[in-house]
Write an enzyme that holds these catalytic residues in place. Sequence first.
Site, mmCIF file in Angstrom:
data_model
loop_
_atom_site.group_PDB
_atom_site.id
_atom_site.type_symbol
_atom_site.label_atom_id
_atom_site.label_comp_id
_atom_site.label_asym_id
_atom_site.label_seq_id
_atom_site.Cartn_x
_atom_site.Cartn_y
_atom_site.Cartn_z
ATOM 1 N N SER A 19 -15.017 11.225 37.112
ATOM 2 C CA SER A 19 -16.463 11.036 37.306
ATOM 3 C C SER A 19 -17.266 11.768 36.253
ATOM 4 C CB SER A 19 -16.888 11.566 38.681
ATOM 5 O OG SER A 19 -16.788 10.592 39.663
ATOM 6 N N ASP A 57 -24.731 5.715 41.634
ATOM 7 C CA ASP A 57 -23.999 6.818 42.259
ATOM 8 C C ASP A 57 -24.470 7.010 43.692
ATOM 9 O OD1 ASP A 57 -22.484 9.445 42.402
ATOM 10 O OD2 ASP A 57 -22.345 9.019 40.257
ATOM 11 N N ALA A 109 -13.034 0.152 37.786
ATOM 12 C CA ALA A 109 -12.482 0.499 36.472
ATOM 13 C C ALA A 109 -11.513 -0.551 35.952
ATOM 14 C CB ALA A 109 -11.787 1.859 36.539
#
Length: 679
Positions: A390, A183, A327
């Site tokens: 998220s 992150d 993703a």
Amino acid sequence: MAKRKTLAEILCISMLFTLVGTAAPKSAYGENLNLMSEMAMESELQSMNGYEEGKDYSEGKAFFEADSEEEAMKVAKSYDASLESYSSGIGILSFEGSVKDKLEDGVSTLSVTTPIYPDYYVYTEDYINRGTLLDGSEDGEKADVQTAVTDPDYDYQWFHSKVKSEEAWKVSNGDGVKVAVIDNCFMAEHSDLVDNVAATYNAADGSEDVSLSSNIKNKEHGTHVAGIIGAVSDNGLFGTGVAPKAELYLVKIANAEGKLTISSVIRALEWAAEHKVEVVNMSIGTTSISQGTKAQLQEAIDNVVDTGAAVVVAAGNYGASTECYPAACDNVIAVGAIGKKTASHTADASCLADYSDYGNYVDLAAPGTAIYSTVPENGTSSACDLDGTSMAAPIVTGVAALVYSAHPELISENTETTAKAVMKKLTSSTDDVEYSSSKTGGTVTGCIDAKQAVEGSVSSSVYVKLKDKTITNGGTYWLPLGKSEKLVITDKSGKKIKEANKKGAASFEISGSASFKLSNKKVKCDKKAAAYSLSTDSVSKADSARVTITYGGEKIVLRFIALDKIKAAGYISGNKIKKNITRTVPVGKSISINSAEALAGLEVDYWSRSGKTYNILGDADSVGYVLKVPAKASKNGMITENSEGEPLTFTPGRKGSYKFTVVSPANGVKFKITLKAVD
């Protein structure tokens, strides 16, 4: 495990080839490193069109792979550039002029043997609907739940009830499981996280400093994500994570400029692989990325999966079906978000969030709205609500940690087979409810169920055999227009389980597009379905259906995507599509056969046809194929396989011709490869 796990990704850029007239021949990869580097960068230059330097990717910078810092220095010299940094196998160059100019220089320079790639920006996937900050003691509106957890704000965390965390905690709590959180930055010393932080790494500069800096946008993001996964329980502070005993490996990817880049993501994944973590969370994404850079990202994901890590990624917050990366990569679980905010710390859990992405690359959903977790506030520990995919992804990541913790024998295995088994366990452990957004019309089927996930075995005893003899316990497959697929329940070897195939013994359910019908254990794609083709330049725009098969307490989830009929398989030579090739190979030398391109020595493409015009659908390695290996290859040579029984290499032991066949999915179009072994 998302979209094209067994099919991989179709190229979004379609090409036309017409039999009438001429067409440029398609080059094969040469053995020369200069040629390979040149071809890689020429391809990257083409796919960069439409992206802007300084906006979509870093200005005056590029990244590359190298085995050592010494090698990285040589690469920098060959490009007449400075080596800005080197860490975890990735070097970053800085130079004067544009990235495109530097790639063009590399194409024309004979001394260059290592391709470089634009360093695309990625972004934190939170919707940023920030709730009230709390210090862990304030009263507020709480969910109506009964719990033995003593953390003062636990009742603000409605998502625990939705995913059945408490039932799962009776089995496991994440103890001993290493979770990498990739992150922007973190407050590693947060009072509700610090006891679970096992290691830190700064992927931008190679240090251990993951701290906040003022130039990072949404700097609370990483700390919030980490808390959803592994905030400490029963310590009298704030709430608790889904896996409150998990070991957190915090990886910062924001650079000195506060930007998040693909090179740092790749470094982070390599570091996670080196540390043999069990789960990776990436609540980041971008829709702006070129093909070559995407391939580098995919390789890094594959590497960490090979070490036994399940990879979970936020689907994206564009409220659309456009693929968001990572993703939409293979070997990941893409997570959409559930919930429409109704009040502080609460949400309507019956719908897909309006901001959530959806489409064929999204595997499942989890609560993502009004998610209460840890954040920094003016240098002190605090907590608040945030919205976004998220926030949904780390809930699934936490459940993944619970699965590993429930089966501690998996932690030491560190294999691709383990990672894929856990990911399939997760994607089949849902409530099977179809969540939709009235605003976007998007749907995602299935919210993660932690109780289901930790129950029973991770390994499967029930499989399904498809027409092309593929044996699967879950995944995504193409189904050409007008074609059908009979679903036969088998054991792992492909042997039919007679009892399971009797009428009423197993349940078969279908959801998704009305273009797919399920009858008598057979799923059929309508001839008029919206298929992947030139008119639907994104896989997510194609019709798809989800088939759930339940037998003996096990659940298999298959997704089928409509595809134009494959009419030819091969490569362009002159103005024709060649459907076979012969290669000469030395006796005793191992040949890679783990991809169609490696086996054929060039890219093998699939084509649909409209009149006299052939439309390229994608290459065989992307769309998927079945490889028929001649019996002679095992008799007169040696075949090596991976842990899943897939062929990796062939070493001819005698002179002769060995005929391999690449067979397309569903309708069986063939491309023949003859390896002629000589002394």
